[in-house]
Scaffold this motif. Structure first.
Motif, PDB file in Angstrom:
ATOM      1  N   TRP A 150       0.845  -1.196   0.000  1.00  0.00           N
ATOM      2  CA  TRP A 150       0.000   0.000   0.000  1.00  0.00           C
ATOM      3  C   TRP A 150       0.874   1.237   0.000  1.00  0.00           C
ATOM      4  CZ3 TRP A 150      -5.152   0.754  -0.654  1.00  0.00           C
ATOM      5  CH2 TRP A 150      -5.972  -0.383  -0.588  1.00  0.00           C
ATOM      6  N   TRP A 160      -4.786   6.443  -1.874  1.00  0.00           N
ATOM      7  CA  TRP A 160      -4.260   5.218  -1.278  1.00  0.00           C
ATOM      8  C   TRP A 160      -4.275   4.159  -2.363  1.00  0.00           C
ATOM      9  CZ3 TRP A 160      -1.853   4.616   3.317  1.00  0.00           C
ATOM     10  CH2 TRP A 160      -1.898   5.727   4.169  1.00  0.00           C
ATOM     11  N   ARG A 162      -3.071   0.349  -3.917  1.00  0.00           N
ATOM     12  CA  ARG A 162      -2.665  -1.026  -3.618  1.00  0.00           C
ATOM     13  C   ARG A 162      -1.941  -1.592  -4.834  1.00  0.00           C
ATOM     14  NH1 ARG A 162      -5.222  -6.397  -3.207  1.00  0.00           N
ATOM     15  NH2 ARG A 162      -7.184  -5.595  -4.013  1.00  0.00           N
ATOM     16  N   LEU A 256      -9.149   3.318   6.372  1.00  0.00           N
ATOM     17  CA  LEU A 256      -8.266   2.338   5.741  1.00  0.00           C
ATOM     18  C   LEU A 256      -8.567   0.929   6.247  1.00  0.00           C
ATOM     19  CD1 LEU A 256      -4.842   4.222   5.866  1.00  0.00           C
ATOM     20  CD2 LEU A 256      -6.510   4.148   4.002  1.00  0.00           C
ATOM     21  N   VAL A 261      -6.060  -2.227   4.558  1.00  0.00           N
ATOM     22  CA  VAL A 261      -4.694  -1.745   4.362  1.00  0.00           C
ATOM     23  C   VAL A 261      -3.814  -2.382   5.438  1.00  0.00           C
ATOM     24  CG1 VAL A 261      -3.180   0.270   4.467  1.00  0.00           C
ATOM     25  CG2 VAL A 261      -5.391   0.420   3.298  1.00  0.00           C
ATOM     26  N   VAL A 265       3.186   0.776   5.317  1.00  0.00           N
ATOM     27  CA  VAL A 265       2.772   1.650   4.233  1.00  0.00           C
ATOM     28  C   VAL A 265       3.954   2.506   3.777  1.00  0.00           C
ATOM     29  CG1 VAL A 265       1.478   3.800   3.949  1.00  0.00           C
ATOM     30  CG2 VAL A 265       0.325   1.726   4.769  1.00  0.00           C
TER      31      VAL A 265
END
Lengths: 311, 311
Positions: A150, A160, A162, A256, A261, A265
């Motif tokens: 992520w 955000w 992925r 998130l 998530v 990160v």
């Protein structure tokens, strides 16, 4: 500037950044102009307007190294930009971005290549332009063990993203930055705010904590506490903006969880803002997030390489 | 106007409404002036400023019926108003509001009585000024069988108020109206919006439905669909504002579930707005909501009666 190998542009809504990239993808020089596409359109727009800004930003680089390819990302490829670069649908192979460029012939004779944006039409539509290039530049910062990686790109419109197997498989937009500015500038919440001498991270953390402890409450409701805590003497005028910042970023980070998530990160964006997100992610129990610097010129270089524009 | 029994004022942030109430609490006449307390403060403020607006709004009524009591609710009792009327803590007995009035002596010699606002200090602080009077005026519209009665007061700052045994026991603020105006006026979402020839309730319902089907998503994220649906050709410029209205009101109504709002809700406010809330509540499976009209003069009359100001 004869050692220029690539002229890269990050041409967005409100600003234009130009990068002179030298051998090995190293950044030789960068410039920033307030010549975002909104400004160009407001000044009359059209190819002439974009030509002028391009000349102003890097005409000298292009003249000194006329064989350097020119590669641009961002809103310059939108319908309001210089030339529309059609969206690619997700899931999108990041290594294929270089095979889907849209070219504009500049007056000087060189071609300016525009990187496509991405679109997800599967549910509520999602679009990005420019962030795909930043993610490309940040790939090496992702922990290689994780299947899903992520990336968080905070800003006016936070994204955000992925990534799995070098594909962007999903992404989500949060208007956190723009909502923050609108609330501070144009609602009762900003009326009493005063600028603190330095960012008040304690107030920021309080806002995050309120978002974390009241997850059942919508942000439409919790933001009013920016005013009521001040009314009861529990939040000084100088702390209101940072409290609201923490509250909004906290609501973003809270959202998130249903997106699943996980893992460490990677954050991409302005350093001070990324550090706020690190604090908020940590408060919500996420693994420590890293910050990837200087991703845009690196992403432009990699896409230029994949496209065969540079060796 | 010699039959005046009560001069009632609803003196808020942006406007001043004056009611001439006659025997039996019937409304004889009403007036509205753009003389909210923000305007008075901007014009220099002070007792003189409030005196002038008071004279302008109803000086003739007071002169013609000098024995009529004068009762005011709203932000006029705030720290920025004419005289601060201290908050009462919830739970608050609505019948006791009349025993907690704050008096100001007007130049004409009559006393102007100000109704206290309410405060809830138990969690995130909540405050109201004026809505307690509207709830007092709407009490008879609540189904008498229910132990808990919920009142919804949509507007710039919507309030949801829980009443039990003639006490306000809990209330919550949603900045839905003000956030809607800030998003339309000062973010990218408003940039392409065009005024529809008539309210587009189909677009409104679509927005409600998005909020209902994506309850795990924060409003910071879903609002971006106002733009992306337009970009993909699925939402005309004329439908964007009503779609966003439905989205925000939908998020507000979704947040009523964790508050355990049950039973038939009573709505108080502008008629067109209340009808939007009726649609949204119905989409979320709530019992049909009723709309209580003309509640403010009725509430002022009841509080005046409880205070012994009128027989």
């Amino acid at each position: 500037v004869a050692d220029t190998r690539l002229i890269g542009l990050d041409w967005g809504t409100s600003s234009l950044r130009a990068y002179r990239v030298v051998a090995g993808g190293e950044l030789g020089e960068s410039r920033q102009l307030p010549a975002g596409i909104l400004r160009v359109v407001a000044d009359g727009g059209g190819a002439d307007g974009f030509e002028r800004c391009f000349e102003q930003a890097c005409g000298d680089w292009a003249a000194a190294a006329p064989s350097s390819p020119i590669l641009a990302c961002g809103m310059i490829g939108s319908a309001q930009g210089w030339r529309e670069a059609p969206y690619l649908d997700v899931p999108t192979n990041l290594d294929a971005l270089g095979h889907a460029l849209t070219a504009v012939q500049t007056r000087g004779g060189a071609a300016l290549h525009i990187i496509p944006g991405l679109i997800d039409r599967r549910a509520l539509p999602e679009v990005m332009r420019g962030e795909e290039t930043q993610v490309m530049g940040a790939l090496e910062h992702a922990p290689p063990a994780a299947a899903d990686r992520w990336f968080g790109l905070p800003g006016t419109h936070s994204k955000w993203v992925r990534v799995r197997d070098r594909h962007i498989v999903q992404f989500h937009t949060f208007m956190t930055g723009e909502v923050f500015a609108a609330l501070c500038g144009h609602t009762i919440l900003g009326r009493t705010m005063q600028q603190p001498p330095a960012p008040d991270l304690h107030a920021f953390d309080r806002g995050v904590e309120v978002a974390r402890s009241w997850t059942a409450r919508t942000v439409l409701s919790t933001i009013f506490s920016t005013r009521t805590l001040h009314l009861v003497g529990a939040l000084p005028a100088e702390a209101q903006a940072d409290y609201l910042s923490g509250l909004l970023i906290g609501h973003e980070v809270a959202a998130l969880e249903p997106l699943a998530v996980t893992g460490a990160v990677v954050l991409v964006g302005a350093d001070e803002l990324c550090r706020r997100y690190q604090r908020a992610l940590s408060a919500f129990g996420h693994a420590p997030a890293s910050i990837a610097p200087d991703v845009t010129p690196r992403g432009l270089w990699r896409i230029a390489t994949a496209a065969g524009l540079v060796a």
